[in-house]
Motif scaffolding. Structure first.
Motif, PDB file in Angstrom:
ATOM      1  N   ALA A 176       0.820  -1.209   0.000  1.00 52.17           N
ATOM      2  CA  ALA A 176       0.000   0.000   0.000  1.00 52.17           C
ATOM      3  C   ALA A 176       0.857   1.264   0.000  1.00 52.17           C
ATOM      4  CB  ALA A 176      -0.914   0.008   1.216  1.00 52.17           C
ATOM      5  N   SER A 177       0.486   2.196  -0.878  1.00 52.18           N
ATOM      6  CA  SER A 177       1.105   3.521  -0.869  1.00 52.18           C
ATOM      7  C   SER A 177       0.517   4.302   0.307  1.00 52.18           C
ATOM      8  CB  SER A 177       0.792   4.242  -2.181  1.00 52.18           C
ATOM      9  OG  SER A 177      -0.590   4.569  -2.223  1.00 52.18           O
ATOM     10  N   PRO A 178       1.119   5.420   0.685  1.00 56.00           N
ATOM     11  CA  PRO A 178       0.527   6.230   1.751  1.00 56.00           C
ATOM     12  C   PRO A 178      -0.911   6.669   1.423  1.00 56.00           C
ATOM     13  CG  PRO A 178       2.785   6.926   1.351  1.00 56.00           C
ATOM     14  CD  PRO A 178       2.436   5.926   0.273  1.00 56.00           C
ATOM     15  N   THR A 179      -1.170   6.983   0.152  1.00 57.49           N
ATOM     16  CA  THR A 179      -2.517   7.388  -0.247  1.00 57.49           C
ATOM     17  C   THR A 179      -3.496   6.229  -0.094  1.00 57.49           C
ATOM     18  OG1 THR A 179      -1.582   8.963  -1.817  1.00 57.49           O
ATOM     19  CG2 THR A 179      -3.887   8.371  -2.139  1.00 57.49           C
ATOM     20  N   GLN A 180      -3.078   5.033  -0.511  1.00 56.76           N
ATOM     21  CA  GLN A 180      -3.957   3.871  -0.381  1.00 56.76           C
ATOM     22  C   GLN A 180      -4.185   3.539   1.088  1.00 56.76           C
ATOM     23  OE1 GLN A 180      -2.726   0.244  -2.319  1.00 56.76           O
ATOM     24  NE2 GLN A 180      -4.594  -0.807  -1.759  1.00 56.76           N
ATOM     25  N   LYS A 181      -3.146   3.587   1.897  1.00 62.44           N
ATOM     26  CA  LYS A 181      -3.301   3.281   3.313  1.00 62.44           C
ATOM     27  C   LYS A 181      -4.277   4.255   3.972  1.00 62.44           C
ATOM     28  CE  LYS A 181      -0.806   2.572   7.641  1.00 62.44           C
ATOM     29  NZ  LYS A 181      -2.028   2.670   8.349  1.00 62.44           N
ATOM     30  N   ALA A 182      -4.168   5.541   3.662  1.00 64.04           N
ATOM     31  CA  ALA A 182      -5.071   6.537   4.246  1.00 64.04           C
ATOM     32  C   ALA A 182      -6.515   6.267   3.828  1.00 64.04           C
ATOM     33  CB  ALA A 182      -4.652   7.944   3.832  1.00 64.04           C
ATOM     34  N   PHE A 183      -6.712   5.920   2.534  1.00 61.92           N
ATOM     35  CA  PHE A 183      -8.056   5.617   2.048  1.00 61.92           C
ATOM     36  C   PHE A 183      -8.620   4.385   2.748  1.00 61.92           C
ATOM     37  CE2 PHE A 183     -10.671   2.958  -0.686  1.00 61.92           C
ATOM     38  CZ  PHE A 183     -11.769   3.781  -0.856  1.00 61.92           C
ATOM     39  N   VAL A 184      -7.838   3.317   2.802  1.00 64.89           N
ATOM     40  CA  VAL A 184      -8.308   2.070   3.419  1.00 64.89           C
ATOM     41  C   VAL A 184      -8.651   2.298   4.888  1.00 64.89           C
ATOM     42  CG1 VAL A 184      -7.600  -0.264   4.116  1.00 64.89           C
ATOM     43  CG2 VAL A 184      -7.161   0.538   1.784  1.00 64.89           C
ATOM     44  N   ASP A 185      -7.798   3.010   5.602  1.00 63.07           N
ATOM     45  CA  ASP A 185      -8.074   3.281   7.017  1.00 63.07           C
ATOM     46  C   ASP A 185      -9.376   4.067   7.181  1.00 63.07           C
ATOM     47  OD1 ASP A 185      -5.717   1.974   7.645  1.00 63.07           O
ATOM     48  OD2 ASP A 185      -4.586   3.817   8.077  1.00 63.07           O
ATOM     49  N   LYS A 223     -12.798   2.448   8.803  1.00 63.82           N
ATOM     50  CA  LYS A 223     -13.306   3.098  10.013  1.00 63.82           C
ATOM     51  C   LYS A 223     -14.747   3.565   9.797  1.00 63.82           C
ATOM     52  CE  LYS A 223     -12.486   6.979  13.112  1.00 63.82           C
ATOM     53  NZ  LYS A 223     -11.709   8.189  13.360  1.00 63.82           N
ATOM     54  N   THR A 224     -15.035   4.099   8.618  1.00 62.99           N
ATOM     55  CA  THR A 224     -16.369   4.636   8.321  1.00 62.99           C
ATOM     56  C   THR A 224     -17.411   3.542   8.128  1.00 62.99           C
ATOM     57  OG1 THR A 224     -15.370   6.590   7.289  1.00 62.99           O
ATOM     58  CG2 THR A 224     -17.677   6.130   6.749  1.00 62.99           C
ATOM     59  N   TYR A 225     -17.055   2.494   7.362  1.00 62.78           N
ATOM     60  CA  TYR A 225     -18.039   1.477   6.976  1.00 62.78           C
ATOM     61  C   TYR A 225     -17.907   0.154   7.724  1.00 62.78           C
ATOM     62  CZ  TYR A 225     -18.891   4.829   3.292  1.00 62.78           C
ATOM     63  OH  TYR A 225     -19.180   5.983   2.611  1.00 62.78           O
ATOM     64  N   ASN A 226     -16.864   0.017   8.524  1.00 60.63           N
ATOM     65  CA  ASN A 226     -16.639  -1.195   9.314  1.00 60.63           C
ATOM     66  C   ASN A 226     -16.637  -2.465   8.459  1.00 60.63           C
ATOM     67  OD1 ASN A 226     -16.048  -2.444  11.760  1.00 60.63           O
ATOM     68  ND2 ASN A 226     -18.198  -2.909  12.162  1.00 60.63           N
ATOM     69  N   GLN A 227     -16.012  -2.359   7.295  1.00 60.51           N
ATOM     70  CA  GLN A 227     -15.826  -3.504   6.407  1.00 60.51           C
ATOM     71  C   GLN A 227     -14.610  -3.232   5.523  1.00 60.51           C
ATOM     72  OE1 GLN A 227     -19.346  -4.047   4.078  1.00 60.51           O
ATOM     73  NE2 GLN A 227     -19.285  -2.033   3.179  1.00 60.51           N
ATOM     74  N   PRO A 228     -14.059  -4.266   4.904  1.00 62.32           N
ATOM     75  CA  PRO A 228     -12.866  -4.060   4.068  1.00 62.32           C
ATOM     76  C   PRO A 228     -13.144  -3.135   2.879  1.00 62.32           C
ATOM     77  CG  PRO A 228     -13.189  -6.402   4.522  1.00 62.32           C
ATOM     78  CD  PRO A 228     -14.424  -5.681   4.998  1.00 62.32           C
ATOM     79  N   ALA A 229     -12.179  -2.300   2.575  1.00 62.19           N
ATOM     80  CA  ALA A 229     -12.281  -1.417   1.406  1.00 62.19           C
ATOM     81  C   ALA A 229     -12.240  -2.259   0.140  1.00 62.19           C
ATOM     82  CB  ALA A 229     -11.141  -0.410   1.408  1.00 62.19           C
ATOM     83  N   VAL A 230     -13.071  -1.901  -0.828  1.00 60.94           N
ATOM     84  CA  VAL A 230     -13.143  -2.655  -2.078  1.00 60.94           C
ATOM     85  C   VAL A 230     -12.652  -1.809  -3.247  1.00 60.94           C
ATOM     86  CG1 VAL A 230     -14.974  -4.228  -1.319  1.00 60.94           C
ATOM     87  CG2 VAL A 230     -15.568  -2.039  -2.367  1.00 60.94           C
TER      88      VAL A 230
END
Length: 107
Positions: free
Chosen positions: A11-20, A24-31
């Protein structure tokens, strides 16, 4: 073609920030599709910030074709007069199914 969770292995820093934020918002894995929608909105935000909200399509396209890097979740986008896709080799990943999720293929 896959509609699975985003891999966290490289994960790039941008991807990590998005996934986190997503998890946190949806309480499920980012797709993947959420990441693509996020990137599209970030591209639009970048072009409108640079050209102004009243800019027409030609002005926006001209700005995009300058190749200004736009960091996204799936890639750093760089458009040009000959490349309207904007994604480089960093957007290509081999993935395999593992335990019900998509994950990076072994290198």
């Amino acid at each position: 073609y896959a509609a699975g969770s985003l891999s966290k292995q490289h994960a790039s820093p941008t991807q990590k920030a998005f996934v986190d934020l997503y998890e946190k918002t949806y309480n499920q894995p980012a797709v993947q599709f959420a990441a693509q929608a996020w990137d599209a909105s970030r591209i639009l935000f970048a072009v409108l910030s640079a050209t102004g909200a009243k800019a027409n399509g030609r002005v926006m396209a001209a700005w995009l074709e300058k190749g200004t890097p736009i960091p996204g979740v799936e890639s750093t986008y760089r458009f040009s007069p000959k490349d309207h896709n904007g994604e480089g080799i960093d957007a290509v990943r081999m993935i395999v199914p593992k335990n019900g999720f998509w994950t990076d293929a072994p290198v």
